[in-house]
Design an enzyme around this catalytic site. Sequence first.
Site, PDB file in Angstrom:
ATOM      1  N   ARG A  38      -8.074  19.059   6.556  1.00 43.78           N
ATOM      2  CA  ARG A  38      -6.933  19.144   7.463  1.00 43.78           C
ATOM      3  C   ARG A  38      -6.692  20.598   7.859  1.00 43.78           C
ATOM      4  O   ARG A  38      -7.115  21.519   7.158  1.00 43.78           O
ATOM      5  CB  ARG A  38      -5.660  18.570   6.814  1.00 43.78           C
ATOM      6  CG  ARG A  38      -5.664  17.051   6.695  1.00 43.78           C
ATOM      7  CD  ARG A  38      -4.352  16.516   6.146  1.00 43.78           C
ATOM      8  NE  ARG A  38      -4.348  15.061   6.154  1.00 43.78           N
ATOM      9  CZ  ARG A  38      -3.929  14.309   7.165  1.00 43.78           C
ATOM     10  NH1 ARG A  38      -3.445  14.903   8.265  1.00 43.78           N
ATOM     11  NH2 ARG A  38      -3.979  13.003   7.104  1.00 43.78           N
ATOM     12  N   ARG A  78       0.845  -1.201   0.000  1.00 41.72           N
ATOM     13  CA  ARG A  78       0.000   0.000   0.000  1.00 41.72           C
ATOM     14  C   ARG A  78       0.873   1.241   0.000  1.00 41.72           C
ATOM     15  O   ARG A  78       1.817   1.346   0.774  1.00 41.72           O
ATOM     16  CB  ARG A  78      -0.905   0.018   1.231  1.00 41.72           C
ATOM     17  CG  ARG A  78      -1.649   1.346   1.443  1.00 41.72           C
ATOM     18  CD  ARG A  78      -2.500   1.292   2.691  1.00 41.72           C
ATOM     19  NE  ARG A  78      -3.110   2.584   3.010  1.00 41.72           N
ATOM     20  CZ  ARG A  78      -2.743   3.365   4.024  1.00 41.72           C
ATOM     21  NH1 ARG A  78      -1.752   2.986   4.819  1.00 41.72           N
ATOM     22  NH2 ARG A  78      -3.349   4.519   4.240  1.00 41.72           N
ATOM     23  N   THR A  96      -6.103  -0.480  10.204  1.00 39.92           N
ATOM     24  CA  THR A  96      -5.796   0.550  11.193  1.00 39.92           C
ATOM     25  C   THR A  96      -5.502  -0.025  12.583  1.00 39.92           C
ATOM     26  O   THR A  96      -6.348  -0.701  13.179  1.00 39.92           O
ATOM     27  CB  THR A  96      -6.905   1.609  11.324  1.00 39.92           C
ATOM     28  OG1 THR A  96      -7.338   2.017  10.021  1.00 39.92           O
ATOM     29  CG2 THR A  96      -6.372   2.829  12.063  1.00 39.92           C
ATOM     30  N   LYS A 139     -12.973   2.902   0.881  1.00 36.88           N
ATOM     31  CA  LYS A 139     -12.625   3.008   2.291  1.00 36.88           C
ATOM     32  C   LYS A 139     -13.832   3.574   3.043  1.00 36.88           C
ATOM     33  O   LYS A 139     -14.277   4.685   2.772  1.00 36.88           O
ATOM     34  CB  LYS A 139     -11.409   3.906   2.469  1.00 36.88           C
ATOM     35  CG  LYS A 139     -10.132   3.317   1.871  1.00 36.88           C
ATOM     36  CD  LYS A 139      -8.951   4.257   2.011  1.00 36.88           C
ATOM     37  CE  LYS A 139      -8.533   4.439   3.447  1.00 36.88           C
ATOM     38  NZ  LYS A 139      -7.323   5.305   3.558  1.00 36.88           N
TER      39      LYS A 139
END
Length: 467
Positions: A71, A34, A275, A217
């Site tokens: 962000r 990944r 995760t 995702k």
Amino acid sequence: MFEKKTKIICTVSDLRCDVNFLTKLFESGMNIVRINSAHATVEGAQKIVDNVRAVSDKIGILVDTKGPEVRLTAMEDPDGFAVRQGDWIEIHNGPESLCSAPVLYTSYAHFVQDVPVGSHVLIDDGAVDLFITGKDEDKLLCEVQNDGIIRGRKSVNVPNVHIALPALTPKDRKFVEWAIDADIDFIAHSFVRSSEDLIEIQKMLDSRGSHLKIISKIENQQGIDNLDGILSHCYAVMVARGDLGVEIPAERIPLIQKQIIQRCRARKKPVIIATQMLHSMIENPRPTRAEVTDVANAIFQSTDAIMLSGETASGKYPVEALTTMTKIAKEAEKSIDISLDLNLEKVTKPIAAVLAKELVASTQSLPVKAIIFDTWTGRTGRYLSEFRPKVPIYAMCYNDFTMRELALAYDIYCYRFPIQKSKEDFVRNAVAMLKEAGRIADGDLVGFIGGSFNDELGATYLEFKYV
């Protein structure tokens, strides 16, 4: 030969991607690499791809998009600033501005307009909680809910609030175009909210005639709510528990994980659990008992793949973390039972699905040592895999990218195979290849499933043979 059936994805950084390191990961159980585009340049990503291809043509490569995320902008002071419970912070629009106490800016130009009073703004995966008490045209007034440090460029989550971001950022588009040119295998799109987010990527892929597969995702409540529609437009799903655990209460994650796996299996779609699976091994040579149980539980729930992030990207013990995960998988897989559930309304090739089910069922009463199939698209293999046979599945792949795509499917081991002229040629040559590889031996009973050659009709026959 007992091998790991659950596939493992390892996040790799261009700062540590030499061929020797990647070879150690491959030999320790890595199936897919990944690349996190949020922390990579196209040049760095290409370096990873080149080195992975030098190790093996069987390793799949996945690149994450950033997706519709928010962000903080960069901070004037790189060390950030400390806040205490009860402090007041303002958030202003201005993606080109620098954050400095007590004013924050985000990467999204309309953040102030989209976020209502009464919301919680969570900074850095929830490390700092800001409660919105008031707003005017260009700023939000926030009360700090806990002590902490706010640093620049950290994640910003607003649970249960729709942020009207585009599905793809300019950087995402650049990486999708690069992924097509680099001939990688998977695009994992972040923060998928609905099928519309995926359609935009698929249009880019279709315009270039690309075979790349999309992985959704699931990281927010919208993605959970719209999962059925999302599943109709992606190859696989990743349960990205980091941001998901910020967007919704953490105590709901185990049940949501289980439900997503069940829904993916009903649709015959591969699913990845990701995760913090062995997070403590970023700094320590051994995992916690809770982490071992977490990995095992994902396998008990029948995930196809599990993922390492910081453990292999930047951790002190990358090979040890992967070796640990492989050992846990092998042990947990001993308890996985065959599951013959099949809803034909959920599959695109019902004949192939029925044949796959019957072949797997036969292994319960016949001494079948292996299942062998030939494939252009990998679809029959995914059907076989979802029934969780107790015997290994060997895929004879007529192209390289299908071989790498099946690196994501549980219990499938792939071989590049030349195009065959007939079913008899397929059986004879597949047996010879697997005998030479030590996968089967004289006298073994083997089950075959296949179909018409040079097309994508799917499987149309099954048979058995003592080899």
